[in-house]
Design a protein around this motif. Structure first.
Motif, short mmCIF file in Angstrom:
data_model
loop_
_atom_site.label_atom_id
_atom_site.label_comp_id
_atom_site.label_asym_id
_atom_site.label_seq_id
_atom_site.Cartn_x
_atom_site.Cartn_y
_atom_site.Cartn_z
N GLY A 120 0.85 -1.19 0.00
CA GLY A 120 0.00 0.00 0.00
C GLY A 120 0.88 1.23 0.00
N VAL A 121 0.24 2.38 -0.22
CA VAL A 121 1.00 3.64 -0.24
C VAL A 121 1.49 3.97 1.16
N ASP A 122 2.36 4.95 1.26
CA ASP A 122 2.89 5.38 2.55
C ASP A 122 1.74 5.77 3.49
N ARG A 123 1.84 5.33 4.73
CA ARG A 123 0.91 5.63 5.81
C ARG A 123 -0.46 4.96 5.66
N ALA A 124 -0.53 3.95 4.77
CA ALA A 124 -1.80 3.22 4.62
C ALA A 124 -2.09 2.37 5.84
N GLY A 125 -1.06 2.10 6.65
CA GLY A 125 -1.25 1.29 7.86
C GLY A 125 -0.60 -0.08 7.80
N LYS A 126 0.32 -0.27 6.86
CA LYS A 126 0.98 -1.58 6.68
C LYS A 126 1.67 -2.06 7.95
N SER A 127 2.47 -1.19 8.56
CA SER A 127 3.25 -1.62 9.73
C SER A 127 2.32 -1.88 10.92
N THR A 128 1.35 -0.98 11.11
CA THR A 128 0.36 -1.16 12.19
C THR A 128 -0.36 -2.49 12.03
N GLN A 129 -0.84 -2.74 10.81
CA GLN A 129 -1.64 -3.94 10.57
C GLN A 129 -0.78 -5.20 10.58
N ASP A 179 5.88 -6.97 5.74
CA ASP A 179 5.57 -5.55 5.61
C ASP A 179 6.36 -5.02 4.41
N ARG A 180 5.73 -4.91 3.25
CA ARG A 180 6.30 -4.56 1.94
C ARG A 180 7.15 -5.72 1.38
N TYR A 181 7.08 -5.84 0.04
CA TYR A 181 7.83 -6.93 -0.62
C TYR A 181 8.22 -6.41 -2.01
N THR A 183 -3.71 12.98 5.96
CA THR A 183 -4.26 13.36 7.27
C THR A 183 -3.63 12.55 8.40
N ARG A 184 -2.86 11.52 8.05
CA ARG A 184 -2.22 10.68 9.07
C ARG A 184 -0.82 11.19 9.42
N GLY A 185 -0.62 12.47 9.24
CA GLY A 185 0.67 13.04 9.61
C GLY A 185 1.46 13.47 8.40
N ASP A 236 -10.03 -1.89 2.22
CA ASP A 236 -10.29 -0.46 2.43
C ASP A 236 -9.63 -0.03 3.73
N ALA A 237 -8.51 0.67 3.59
CA ALA A 237 -7.69 1.03 4.75
C ALA A 237 -8.10 2.37 5.36
N SER A 238 -9.22 2.94 4.86
CA SER A 238 -9.64 4.24 5.40
C SER A 238 -10.48 4.06 6.67
N ARG A 239 -10.81 2.80 6.97
CA ARG A 239 -11.65 2.53 8.15
C ARG A 239 -10.83 2.54 9.44
N ARG A 240 -11.50 2.35 10.55
CA ARG A 240 -10.80 2.31 11.84
C ARG A 240 -9.82 1.14 11.86
N ILE A 241 -8.76 1.30 12.62
CA ILE A 241 -7.71 0.27 12.70
C ILE A 241 -8.29 -1.11 13.00
N GLU A 242 -9.22 -1.19 13.96
CA GLU A 242 -9.78 -2.49 14.35
C GLU A 242 -10.62 -3.13 13.25
N1 LIG Z 1 -6.89 2.86 10.10
C1 LIG Z 1 -6.22 3.92 10.56
N2 LIG Z 1 -6.85 5.06 10.86
C2 LIG Z 1 -6.17 6.13 11.31
N3 LIG Z 1 -4.85 6.19 11.51
C3 LIG Z 1 -4.15 5.08 11.21
C4 LIG Z 1 -4.79 3.89 10.72
N4 LIG Z 1 -3.84 2.95 10.51
C5 LIG Z 1 -2.67 3.52 10.85
N5 LIG Z 1 -2.84 4.78 11.27
C6 LIG Z 1 -1.81 5.75 11.70
O1 LIG Z 1 -1.19 6.25 10.53
C7 LIG Z 1 0.21 6.34 10.69
C8 LIG Z 1 0.92 5.47 9.68
O2 LIG Z 1 0.65 4.08 9.98
P1 LIG Z 1 1.71 2.95 9.63
O3 LIG Z 1 3.06 3.34 10.09
O4 LIG Z 1 1.15 1.67 10.10
O5 LIG Z 1 1.63 3.03 8.03
P2 LIG Z 1 2.62 2.40 6.96
O6 LIG Z 1 1.76 1.99 5.82
O7 LIG Z 1 3.46 1.35 7.59
O8 LIG Z 1 3.48 3.66 6.56
P3 LIG Z 1 4.92 3.68 5.82
O9 LIG Z 1 4.65 3.34 4.40
O10 LIG Z 1 5.36 5.11 5.98
O11 LIG Z 1 5.82 2.70 6.51
C9 LIG Z 1 0.50 5.96 12.13
O12 LIG Z 1 0.52 7.12 12.91
C10 LIG Z 1 -0.70 5.09 12.49
O13 LIG Z 1 -0.96 5.10 13.87
#
Ligand SMILES: Nc1ncnc2c1ncn2[C@@H]1O[C@H](COP(=O)(O)OP(=O)(O)OP(=O)(O)O)[C@@H](O)[C@H]1O
Ligand SMILES: [Mg+2]
Length: 212
Positions: free
Chosen positions: A13-22, A96-98, A142-144, A179-185
């Protein structure tokens, strides 16, 4: 169960899509559900090649574009013995990315064809499931703020997204768009369901080779 291999599950996914969190949440949930699961991430900055890449990404060094593409690929190939060993031991790997990030990012540069970019990764262990965390770039914003690493720039991210979209047209791969725009859970629950299904089906199938 004895003799059953683990699944290779990739998050893209694109940067900040939540890959590392998920990816972290997925590994924890799978372990809690009694699976053996471990996390890998690319680039793996801990190896000698990874250190070159880290310095390049931090803009502390310059590398020729073709050369750095091959180093990103080599950074994946150097983990292949470990990846195979773990999978055949029955451990599911969450990555996490490949190669898809590798191709999407280099092909976003001028004068790089998607086909050329794919070649060094041909034959890597083929993921049983690729989860594409879909998020509009405006929502990602919007995620920073972007960090200060190379590639963390809007136009470049748009071009990389085009690369991902082309790679997703490949029906020989098990892409699932989430759809990664939803809540983390909520995102996590869907990812868990898809991953558990992939673990069941991977156990019955030999490990494939990517793009081959
Ligand atoms: N579903 C979500 N809703 C809102 N904020 C989220 C969600 N998932 C992750 N975030 C927040 O968005 C930021 C980026 O998340 P994360 O580091 O998991 O993304 P990433 O895809 O790994 O980014 P990168 O490509 O930069 O490594 C973090 O601050 C995280 O807490
Ligand atoms: Mg990340």
């Amino acid at each position: 169960m004895a003799g059953r291999r683990g699944a290779l599950i990739v998050l893209e996914g694109v940067d900040r899509a939540g890959k590392s969190t998920q990816s972290r949440k997925l590994v924890s949930a799978l372990c809690a559900a009694g699976h053996r699961a471990e996390l890998l991430r690319f680039p793996d900055r801990s190896t000698e090649i990874g250190k070159l890449l880290s310095s390049y990404l931090e803009k502390k060094s310059e590398l020729e574009d073709h050369s750095v593409h091959l180093l990103f690929s080599a950074n994946r190939w150097e983990q292949v013995p470990l990846i195979k060993e773990k999978l055949y031991q029955g451990v599911t790997l969450v990555v996490d990315r490949y190669a898809f990030s590798g191709v999407a990012f280099t092909s976003a540069k001028e004068n790089f064809s998607l086909d050329w970019c794919k070649q060094p990764d041909v034959g890597l262990p083929k993921p049983d499931l690729i989860l594409f965390l879909q998020l509009q770039l405006t929502d990602a914003a919007t995620r920073g703020e972007f960090g200060h690493e190379r590639y963390e720039e809007k136009t470049f991210q748009e071009r990389a997204l085009c690369g991902f979209q082309q790679l997703m047209r490949d029906s020989t791969l098990n892409w699932k768009v989430v759809d990664a725009s939803r809540r983390i859970e909520e995102v996590h629950e869907e990812i868990c369901t898809l991953s558990k299904a992939a673990i069941l089906s991977a156990a019955q199938k030999p490990l494939g080779k990517l793009w081959q």
